[in-house]
Design an enzyme around this catalytic site. Sequence first.
Site, PDB file in Angstrom:
ATOM      1  N   GLU A 139      42.740  52.421  31.677  1.00  0.00           N
ATOM      2  CA  GLU A 139      41.674  51.862  30.826  1.00  0.00           C
ATOM      3  C   GLU A 139      40.523  52.865  30.782  1.00  0.00           C
ATOM      4  OE1 GLU A 139      39.373  48.859  32.867  1.00  0.00           O
ATOM      5  OE2 GLU A 139      38.844  47.835  31.003  1.00  0.00           O
TER       6      GLU A 139
ATOM      7  N   ASN B  25      37.206  47.447  23.697  1.00  0.00           N
ATOM      8  CA  ASN B  25      37.860  48.141  24.806  1.00  0.00           C
ATOM      9  C   ASN B  25      39.338  48.221  24.415  1.00  0.00           C
ATOM     10  OD1 ASN B  25      38.889  49.019  27.240  1.00  0.00           O
ATOM     11  ND2 ASN B  25      37.635  47.648  28.483  1.00  0.00           N
TER      12      ASN B  25
ATOM     13  N   LYS C   7      41.161  44.751  24.086  1.00  0.00           N
ATOM     14  CA  LYS C   7      41.100  43.868  25.255  1.00  0.00           C
ATOM     15  C   LYS C   7      40.558  42.478  24.913  1.00  0.00           C
ATOM     16  CE  LYS C   7      39.240  44.106  30.010  1.00  0.00           C
ATOM     17  NZ  LYS C   7      38.537  45.027  30.932  1.00  0.00           N
TER      18      LYS C   7
ATOM     19  N   GLU D 151      30.707  44.219  30.651  1.00  0.00           N
ATOM     20  CA  GLU D 151      31.668  44.351  29.535  1.00  0.00           C
ATOM     21  C   GLU D 151      31.366  43.386  28.396  1.00  0.00           C
ATOM     22  OE1 GLU D 151      35.871  45.206  29.700  1.00  0.00           O
ATOM     23  OE2 GLU D 151      35.710  45.348  31.868  1.00  0.00           O
TER      24      GLU D 151
ATOM     25  N   CYS E 166      43.276  45.903  32.031  1.00  0.00           N
ATOM     26  CA  CYS E 166      42.562  45.519  33.250  1.00  0.00           C
ATOM     27  C   CYS E 166      42.501  44.012  33.502  1.00  0.00           C
ATOM     28  CB  CYS E 166      41.176  46.144  33.283  1.00  0.00           C
ATOM     29  SG  CYS E 166      40.504  46.061  34.963  1.00  0.00           S
TER      30      CYS E 166
ATOM     31  N   ASN F 123      40.294  49.520  35.577  1.00  0.00           N
ATOM     32  CA  ASN F 123      39.161  50.038  36.353  1.00  0.00           C
ATOM     33  C   ASN F 123      38.678  48.862  37.175  1.00  0.00           C
ATOM     34  OD1 ASN F 123      37.508  52.769  35.172  1.00  0.00           O
ATOM     35  ND2 ASN F 123      39.016  51.867  33.804  1.00  0.00           N
TER      36      ASN F 123
END
Length: 311
Positions: A47, A110, A127, A145, A171, A196
């Site tokens: 990621e 993402n 994501k 995020e 992730c 991550n």
Amino acid sequence: MPRFIIVGAAQLGPIARSDSRATVVARLLELMREAHSFRCDLVAFPEMALTTFFPRWDLQDEDEIDAFYEREMPGPETRILFEEAAKLGIGFSLGYAELAFEEGRKRRFNTSILVDKSGAIIGKYRKVHLPGHADVMDRAGQHLEKRFFEVGNFGFPVWRAFNGIFGMCICNDRRWPETYRVMGLQGVDMILLGYNSPVGLGDPYELDALEPFHNHLVMQAGAYQNATWVVGVAKAGMEEGFNMIGQTAIIAPSGEIVAQCATLGDELVVRKCDLDLGLPYRRDIFNFAAHRRPEHYGLITERKGAILPPE
Ligand code: CDV
């Protein structure tokens, strides 16, 4: 006809905030060439593999924020990855922060892409499960995020590629059974997954000691319960003062880890994978058509979420 693929999981060590794209891309190229030397068909990167994990900071300046995002893919600094992949005849998956101009506005995602052996992008995933917060929290570290990305708008698609059916997730997605099941229901053979995962952020991430256990637990369960390979690739090590777990692993449809990184730096692990290894599970214990009974699961579409216990 047997369906084998040689896959490389290319873990990255830390990326500093000051590292240029060129520096990072050079590391990716080295791992890609190493994967090719092991006759890999495909190499999976983590990621946000082009930059440091910037959502840890309370960034305010728009230009400073934009600098962490890719406006085009391939772009001027990443084109060489695609050219090298085509030259070597190796596919890859790559996570990065995406700046898109859609619906008349700037949008941030993402994102992860799947690239075939000719260097062409054949799949894109954005994501869905964004962890953390939009606002700064009173704790040791931040995970913003929800401020820096929108929820992905593509669902969990799969692609016919590399002699099989491939999917991607990113992730925090790996902690949610729906992620794997939606792809499992589409017959996915291999899920490519970059992460991550920091420890030491403080409350509510006080379960740090169990983080390595949970990391493998969710990926192994997702693989087994959906009879799919899972390739989980970390950005690892001490990045800008934050401790990122490693444990990059290739997981078979049995749920067993069949290859795992041993360091917290740039490291490649390789495995020849039989994409039909999941078939005995799909035909028997996880024969969805024979045994799944969604019509008996209750009216879950009408329930907006779980009821939380009192504080
Ligand atoms: N990048 C991530 O999605 N990280 C989350 C952490 C913050 C919990 C993860 O699920 O690993």
